[in-house]
Design an enzyme around this catalytic site. Structure first.
Site, short mmCIF file in Angstrom:
data_model
loop_
_atom_site.label_atom_id
_atom_site.label_comp_id
_atom_site.label_asym_id
_atom_site.label_seq_id
_atom_site.Cartn_x
_atom_site.Cartn_y
_atom_site.Cartn_z
N ASP A 10 0.86 -1.19 0.00
CA ASP A 10 0.00 0.00 0.00
C ASP A 10 0.89 1.23 0.00
O ASP A 10 2.08 1.15 0.35
CB ASP A 10 -0.92 0.03 1.23
CG ASP A 10 -1.86 1.24 1.22
OD1 ASP A 10 -2.62 1.39 0.24
OD2 ASP A 10 -1.83 2.05 2.15
N SER A 11 0.30 2.37 -0.37
CA SER A 11 1.05 3.63 -0.30
C SER A 11 1.51 3.89 1.13
O SER A 11 2.49 4.60 1.35
CB SER A 11 0.17 4.78 -0.78
OG SER A 11 -0.97 4.89 0.05
N CYS A 73 -4.22 -1.38 -2.31
CA CYS A 73 -4.40 0.06 -2.44
C CYS A 73 -5.21 0.29 -3.71
O CYS A 73 -4.83 -0.19 -4.79
CB CYS A 73 -3.01 0.71 -2.58
SG CYS A 73 -3.04 2.46 -2.97
N GLU A 158 -4.28 9.76 8.38
CA GLU A 158 -2.83 9.57 8.58
C GLU A 158 -2.29 10.46 9.70
O GLU A 158 -1.19 10.24 10.19
CB GLU A 158 -2.08 9.80 7.27
CG GLU A 158 -2.48 8.75 6.23
CD GLU A 158 -1.32 8.21 5.43
OE1 GLU A 158 -0.37 8.95 5.18
OE2 GLU A 158 -1.38 7.02 5.04
N CYS A 192 -11.22 2.93 -0.74
CA CYS A 192 -9.86 3.31 -0.34
C CYS A 192 -9.59 2.53 0.92
O CYS A 192 -10.43 2.51 1.84
CB CYS A 192 -9.77 4.81 -0.08
SG CYS A 192 -8.20 5.29 0.69
N HIS A 194 -7.81 3.00 3.34
CA HIS A 194 -7.72 3.78 4.58
C HIS A 194 -9.08 3.99 5.25
O HIS A 194 -9.16 4.18 6.46
CB HIS A 194 -7.17 5.18 4.30
CG HIS A 194 -5.69 5.27 4.11
ND1 HIS A 194 -5.03 4.65 3.09
CD2 HIS A 194 -4.74 5.91 4.85
CE1 HIS A 194 -3.73 4.93 3.18
NE2 HIS A 194 -3.54 5.68 4.24
N1 DGL Z 1 -4.94 3.42 0.57
C1 DGL Z 1 -4.96 4.03 -0.73
C2 DGL Z 1 -6.18 3.56 -1.52
O1 DGL Z 1 -6.75 2.55 -1.24
C3 DGL Z 1 -4.96 5.52 -0.80
C4 DGL Z 1 -4.11 6.31 0.07
C5 DGL Z 1 -3.30 7.34 -0.66
O2 DGL Z 1 -3.85 8.32 -1.17
O3 DGL Z 1 -2.10 7.11 -0.69
O4 DGL Z 1 -6.58 4.18 -2.47
#
Ligand code: DGL
Length: 273
Positions: A10-11, A73, A158, A192, A194
């Site tokens: 993931d990012s 991600c 975050e 997403c 997150h």
């Molecule tokens: N967790 C990432 C996703 O599912 C996004 C987070 C980011 O913007 O880096 O899209």
């Protein structure tokens, strides 16, 4: 020889919500989680940038012995997965596989809607790619997909501000913008990885009768199914039941915040990409 690991990418932290669901379903395998925290968030980066960063991370995971990598991600799945699958794997890594989170989610979406109107909340990158619209409509042309980007949510999460009172404005605003686009949405996909951390706040503003759908269990089920259908991949996976966490950011910060996403304590290593 069973000596390969499964890479989860993931990012930053979001993939931990997916990893958390994968472990109880597939506890026997060896995993390496990599979060590219130093270069996150990916949500507003261009296609080229997300592709280049994602490929760097995937190749690093390959070099660590991962023969299968899950892009946990949505942004990376939307912007980099296809190019990696089509242009990189066949020539450079024919025995390796990279899977994303969009297709498995699209495959089951019809089980969660009766009105056939689905809302998708994601990063700007995911929404702009229209990947969910395309994937869902390929399988279910009768489902209307309505999207809304939520660019403030990842920074709030975050910074661990997502459950504080200041977050309410942005939670309510993006949710309302989505609902104002069309009447009758009965399923909202948190597209997403997150966003599951926002579920307690989202529920407070969610009108009755709307299902909030996150991807952890969907991706875990899909991975389990994939491994059962691909013995040529599964047969090389180590059964050492290990978990290694690596971040390109600050490991101390990663361990503190990451444990909120993972639901258990984490001890990560730093990697300078
Ligand atoms: N967790 C990432 C996703 O599912 C996004 C987070 C980011 O913007 O880096 O899209």
């Amino acid at each position: 020889m069973r000596n390969n690991a499964i890479g989860i990418f993931d990012s930053g932290y979001g993939g931990l919500t997916v990893f958390k669901s994968i472990i109880p379903q597939l506890p026997e395998y060896n995993y390496i989680y990599f979060g590219d925290n130093a270069r996150a968030p990916y949500g507003d980066h261009s296609y080229e940038t997300v592709y280049r960063y994602t490929l760097d991370c995937v190749e690093w995971l390959f070099a660590q012995g991962c023969s299968l990598v899950i892009l946990a991600c949505n942004t990376a799945s939307a912007k980099a997965l296809r190019s990696i699958q089509q242009h990189i794997l066949p020539h450079k890594y024919p025995d390796h596989r990279v899977l994303g989170v969009i297709r498995p989610t699209a495959e089951v979406i019809d089980q969660y809607t009766i009105s056939n109107k689905v809302g998708v909340l994601g990063t700007r990158g995911t929404v702009k790619s229209a990947s969910y619209q395309l994937e869902i409509n390929k399988l279910y042309p009768h489902i209307e997909v309505v999207q809304q980007s939520c660019p403030m949510w990842v920074p709030l999460i975050e910074n661990n501000e997502h459950l504080n009172p200041g977050a309410d404005y942005f939670v309510q605003t993006y949710l309302q913008r989505l609902l104002d686009k069309t009447a009758g949405i009965d399923c909202i996909l948190l597209a997403c990885t997150h966003y599951p951390l926002l579920i307690p706040k989202l529920k407070a503003y969610l009108p009755e009768g709307i299902t909030l759908l996150s991807q952890g269990d969907i991706v875990a089920n899909s991975l389990k199914d994939y491994l059962s259908r691909h013995p040529e991949i599964e047969g090389h996976l180590s059964l050492a039941a290990g978990q290694r966490f690596v971040t390109s950011g600050d490991p101390e910060v990663f361990d503190t915040l990451g444990s909120l996403f993972f639901g258990a304590s984490i001890k990560s290593e730093a990697l300078l990409l």
